[in-house]
Scaffold this motif. Structure first.
Motif, short mmCIF file in Angstrom:
data_model
loop_
_atom_site.label_atom_id
_atom_site.label_comp_id
_atom_site.label_asym_id
_atom_site.label_seq_id
_atom_site.Cartn_x
_atom_site.Cartn_y
_atom_site.Cartn_z
N GLN A 129 0.83 -1.21 0.00
CA GLN A 129 0.00 0.00 0.00
C GLN A 129 0.87 1.26 0.00
N SER A 130 1.94 1.25 0.82
CA SER A 130 2.85 2.40 0.83
C SER A 130 3.47 2.60 -0.55
N GLU A 156 0.84 4.03 -2.94
CA GLU A 156 0.59 5.44 -2.63
C GLU A 156 1.70 6.32 -3.20
N ASP A 157 2.95 5.89 -3.03
CA ASP A 157 4.08 6.68 -3.50
C ASP A 157 4.09 6.78 -5.03
N GLU A 202 1.58 6.86 -6.93
CA GLU A 202 0.56 7.84 -7.30
C GLU A 202 1.17 9.25 -7.30
#
Lengths: 182, 467
Positions: free
Chosen positions: B400-401, B404-405, B407
């Motif tokens: 998930q991290s 997110e990055d 994005e």
């Protein structure tokens, strides 16, 4: 079951609302691996859509021809995934809920493949349904559940719950991953 | 039955419009594979993943850590095999990241580098006599019965009557169970043949599991404890003070701890042993002070100091007392957790023995700036703790991290130039997944002759040389 825990379980459920209550299960949107999943938030009150899917008449009759007597009766079961998205699927009677989830591409793990050696197919059963599952977790299942995150009083391992005829409208939730500590 | 599970089910139609990101995963254990799986599930990004493994064979602790009599736990391998078979995933075995290829080089070639290399070194007691002949660390002992090449010649001394295991975690319980289990329980598993040979000659009558703290601080899981109650020829007992005090807090604690503690307390007054039983005794409140050796340097005894456990039983005060005990034993196994090792080129905090990170994103130092593109997952991130389900959660959070990055913008990396070319130039004999499958087939064949699921090779050289 203590009232406090039950309330907590219900509160967890509130986060995934609106829910299909067992009595409302006639409002269903077919969902199979061929169709993009439907979000309960937007589709619950949307007009009923007929979508071509494995469960359409054409497929059913074809499958019946191909697999003669192996065709089993199904019931509608609702899965709520980690994101809160809702999936209503046809669950074969006699199949366990982990397999049902996998057959419909629902993101539920099953690391030990149903051998009662892990807790990765952990499901939280809707409290209204827990006593209607027709089975109670055995000692070994409780031992595994004790290692699961997001454990509740109505937790079960998906691989140990076998779909029965009375499951029409059953609601189960896949507990969201616990956030990381830093 | 898993077919299609890894396909993007949320918006398959858009996938061809997406750009593909290059990911290097360091380590092919559960953290490596589950992080890969979580990334591949992403509906918004496409990845091509290279999984690097120091050993010639994949699956890390699932192959080399999980006890041989827990074959069901290893079923997750079929998921890993499915991941490795995907066209955008490569397994690169026999490549030591940090040595054969540096993390810096990987960061230049890959958008994302995930450190999932586990916790590779034993914690030490730091007492005199540790390391004497007859004293083993849990990685040595577990590696020995699980066919880790460098530990296959350990040949531990199990001829004496008494074994002391320091530690109250699942690894300690695994060691005790392998030592005490009846041979028919082990012979049909994928336990290393040299271990069965040694266990046939065992003289062990008593296995004592020693822990500094109290019953409620026990680290093992209930399944592993209950197994002792089901094994024939084994008698479980629990030796602890404060039993009544612990019983009185039981109604107030969460179910998992309550059921585990209840099971342990049930064995504080076990039925009398039959003379042939091997005794497994879990002892609470003892700190090892010294391991004594005989004149040949072999382990003779372990000296323990009694601790007073008082106050709140959930987080008690542990006070050393003057009472000491010299327990005779010819074998000591220390099983007190593992340390994450520093990989060259990776930031490391020596105070906490961990990679400085924030939500899986590696930092230059604790509280410092991020190292762009570098992430960590599994035991390498959080230390040696938790079961498979914990690592799955951890992997999902790492993924998930990363997502997110991505994005927020993508690092630029060198175009072209496959890492395999560099490795070949450096003379690294990489093992592909196909080569591993040859080893796998050979191991299964060797196992079949003996009625086992597999006989692990402890030297892969012959297979690797056939090219």
């Amino acid at each position: 079951m203590s009232t406090g825990l039950l309330t907590a379980t219900l509160r967890n459920y509130m986060r995934c609302l609106p829910l299909l209550k067992p009595s409302h299960c006639s409002r269903v949107v077919h969902c199979s691996s061929l169709v993009a999943p439907t979000r309960s938030r937007t589709t619950l009150f949307a007009p009923f859509k007929t979508v071509p899917s494995e469960s359409s008449n054409h497929f059913q009759s074809m499958k019946r021809c191909l697999s003669d007597n192996s065709e089993k009766k199904t019931v509608k079961v609702q899965f709520i995934d980690r994101d809160g998205d809702s999936f209503i699927v046809d669950a074969k009677i006699g199949e366990n809920l982990m397999k049902v989830a996998h057959q419909h591409d629902i993101d539920l793990e099953g690391a030990c493949e149903g051998t009662l050696s892990c807790c990765t197919c952990h499901l939280v059963v809707h409290p209204d349904w827990y006593d209607q599952l027709g089975s109670e977790p055995c000692e070994d299942e409780l031992d595994m559940l004790d290692m699961a995150y997001g454990l509740t009083d109505t937790s079960r391992l998906g691989c140990q719950v076998v779909v029965r005829e009375n499951f029409e409208g059953l609601v189960v939730r896949i507990p969201p991953y616990e956030p990381q500590y830093t | 039955m898993f077919s299609g599970r890894f396909l993007c089910s949320k918006c398959p139609k858009f996938s061809r419009l997406l750009s593909s990101y290059k990911v290097a995963v360091v380590g092919s254990g559960p953290a490596g594979f589950y992080t890969t799986q979580e990334l591949l599930k992403s509906p918004s990004h496409q990845f091509s993943v290279d999984i690097f493994e120091k050993s010639a064979v994949p699956f890390g602790l699932v192959r080399f850590g999980v006890a041989p009599d827990h074959p069901e736990v290893k079923n997750c391998i079929s998921t890993f095999e499915e991941i490795a078979a995907r066209p955008n995933v490569r397994f690169l075995g026999n490549v030591a990241v940090g040595y054969d290829v540096t993390v810096e080089e990987l960061l230049r070639k890959y958008h994302v580098v995930v450190l999932a290399y586990g916790a590779g070194s034993d914690n030490k007691l730091g007492i005199p006599g540790e390391g004497a002949a007859g004293c083993y660390t849990s990685s040595q002992f577990v590696g020995w019965f699980n066919g880790v090449p460098q530990h296959s010649s350990l040949n531990p001394n199990l001829s004496g009557e008494n074994v002391a295991i320091v530690g109250h975690g699942n690894v300690a319980l695994d060691c005790a169970r392998i030592i005490a289990a009846p041979l028919p329980h082990l012979e049909k598993t994928d336990i290393a043949e040299h271990a069965v040979e040694c266990l046939r000659r065992r003289g062990v009558r008593n296995v004592n599991l020693l822990g500094r703290r109290g019953v409620m601080q026990f680290q093992g899981t209930i399944k592993e404890v209950r197994e002792f109650t089901k094994l024939s020829g084994v008698r479980l007992s629990v030796d602890s003070d404060n039993i009544e005090q612990i019983r009185s807090v039981l109604p107030k604690i969460p179910r998992p701890k309550k059921r585990l503690t209840d099971l342990l307390l049930k064995h504080s007054s076990p039925p009398p042993a039959s003379p042939d039983d091997i005794s497994i005794c879990i002892k609470f409140g003892w700190t090892p002070l010294e391991i004594k050796t005989d004149d040949k340097g072999h382990v003779r005894s372990i000296v323990l100091r009694k601790n007073l456990i008082s106050g709140d039983m959930m987080s008690p005060d542990i006070t050393p007392t003057d009472h000491t005990l010299e327990m005779s034993c010819s074998c000591v196994i220390t099983s007190i957790g593992y340390k994450v090792l520093q990989l060259p080129g990776v930031p490391f905090c020596h105070l906490t023995n961990s990679i400085p990170e924030n939500l899986s994103r590696v930092l230059e130092r604790r509280g410092g700036a991020r190292v762009p593109g570098l992430y960590t997952s599994g035991w390498a991130r959080r230390g040696s703790d938790g079961v498979l389900a914990t690592t799955i959660t951890d992997s999902a959070n790492t993924a998930q991290s990363i997502l997110e990055d991505l994005e927020g913008g993508v690092r630029s990396v060198e175009e072209g130039g496959d890492v395999c070319e560099i490795l070949r130039e450096r003379g690294v004999a990489m093992v592909t997944f196909q080569k591993w499958q040859e080893i796998d087939t050979l191991e299964r064949e060797k196992g079949r002759e003996k009625g086992k699921p597999r006989e692990k090779l402890v030297c892969y050289q012959d297979v690797l040389n056939e090219r």
